[in-house]
Design an enzyme around this catalytic site. Sequence first.
Site, PDB file in Angstrom:
ATOM      1  N   CYS A  90      -6.759  -8.162   2.270  1.00 15.54           N
ATOM      2  CA  CYS A  90      -7.522  -8.305   1.028  1.00 15.54           C
ATOM      3  C   CYS A  90      -6.767  -9.091  -0.039  1.00 15.54           C
ATOM      4  CB  CYS A  90      -7.889  -6.937   0.468  1.00 15.54           C
ATOM      5  SG  CYS A  90      -8.713  -5.860   1.657  1.00 15.54           S
ATOM      6  N   HIS A 348     -17.386  -7.471  -0.182  1.00 17.22           N
ATOM      7  CA  HIS A 348     -15.953  -7.779  -0.139  1.00 17.22           C
ATOM      8  C   HIS A 348     -15.595  -8.556   1.126  1.00 17.22           C
ATOM      9  CE1 HIS A 348     -11.698  -7.512  -0.163  1.00 17.22           C
ATOM     10  NE2 HIS A 348     -11.569  -6.344   0.439  1.00 17.22           N
ATOM     11  N   CYS A 378      -5.602  -4.420  -3.990  1.00 15.48           N
ATOM     12  CA  CYS A 378      -4.854  -3.708  -2.958  1.00 15.48           C
ATOM     13  C   CYS A 378      -5.182  -4.310  -1.602  1.00 15.48           C
ATOM     14  CB  CYS A 378      -5.172  -2.216  -2.977  1.00 15.48           C
ATOM     15  SG  CYS A 378      -6.915  -1.846  -2.703  1.00 15.48           S
TER      16      CYS A 378
END
Length: 391
Positions: A90, A348, A378
Amino acid sequence: MKDVAVIGYCRTAIAKAKRGALNQTHGIPLAAHVLTHALERAQVDAGEIEDVVLGCGLPEGATGHNVARNAALAAGLGVGVPGVTINRYCGSGITAASMIASRIATGEIQAGIAGGVESISLVQFNMNFNGFFYEPLQLKMPAVWWTMNQTADFVSQKYGITREAQDAYVVGSQQRVEAASLAGKFAEEIVPITTMKSVTDKETKQTRLEEITLERDEGPRPGTTLEGLASLPPVYEGGTTTAGNASQLSDGAAALVMMDADLAAQRGLPILGLFRGMQLSGVAPEEMSIAIAPAIRKLMQRHALTMDAIDLWELHEAYAVTTLYNQAELETPWETTNVNGGAIALGHPYGMSGVRYVGSTLMELGRRGGGKAIVGVCTAGGMATAAYLER
């Protein structure tokens, strides 16, 4: 060291994985689309780009074979423009931006593109798991291979963040996304893409391809209520993570054109803001969601920043528990934190998200006449990236 300007930003709309408009779109044309349009917005010729760095959480299959170089070729940047694909899950997008920014700041290049791409539809459900687990480390640290849902439940339980608090946060976030959408904020970022989508007939189960133009994000659920969220079952029995308070699996791409700020100013190019720097943190893998706070503290210390100097905060919505923990730990004001909602509603695409946060936050700073912003993301394995932006 030279200042680094962001002079062009765009993204695709974010599509639902498997069921959405991008479920058959290969990573190369997906990334090439935003590279092309970011250059147009930056008013820069392709020949001026000296490097392309793309973040990708799952760089294999349709996003493998160094998708950055191949997307640059597909976008018509020319054979002389190199590219590299990097993976910090990510955190890949912010890492890509940092790599281009560092090369500009040190004078190695004058202009480059940082981007992110993810096709969860074509990759995550077809991954190569041959040798995926390494038993000696897995026996010592099993959480390295936990799902992110497991880490969210772990943090929720350890730090006492209730299901009710998470769901209440989601309602507010969905409302912020809806307000931003109605105000046309996301439309300013999005470049529509026309592609082929796989559609399965519910009755006959037959599949066909149909042309579709993706113009808006598919994930937001206007009208989300506490009652509706409360009715959703947890992913794991006894846990607090549900499909409603976790970020959505999604496909998409985004790109930033970055340049030596002095050169951009001399040429009168559209400077969205400055990328001032990135910092990293690491925590125990099972506590992935808490890693944003230490990364941001390190960033603020490095740049001698105080809390009251920051006009906007973007704390990644990997899960509601992620944002709730880090907001409370850092004590960021809610009125300037995730002001346009986040990934729980929008989706996402792993490699894309960090790039979206940088671009959209700079645009929001401009709308508000703000000066400074911090973005924290994160990432799997117990890490986080944090970026400092300025207008």
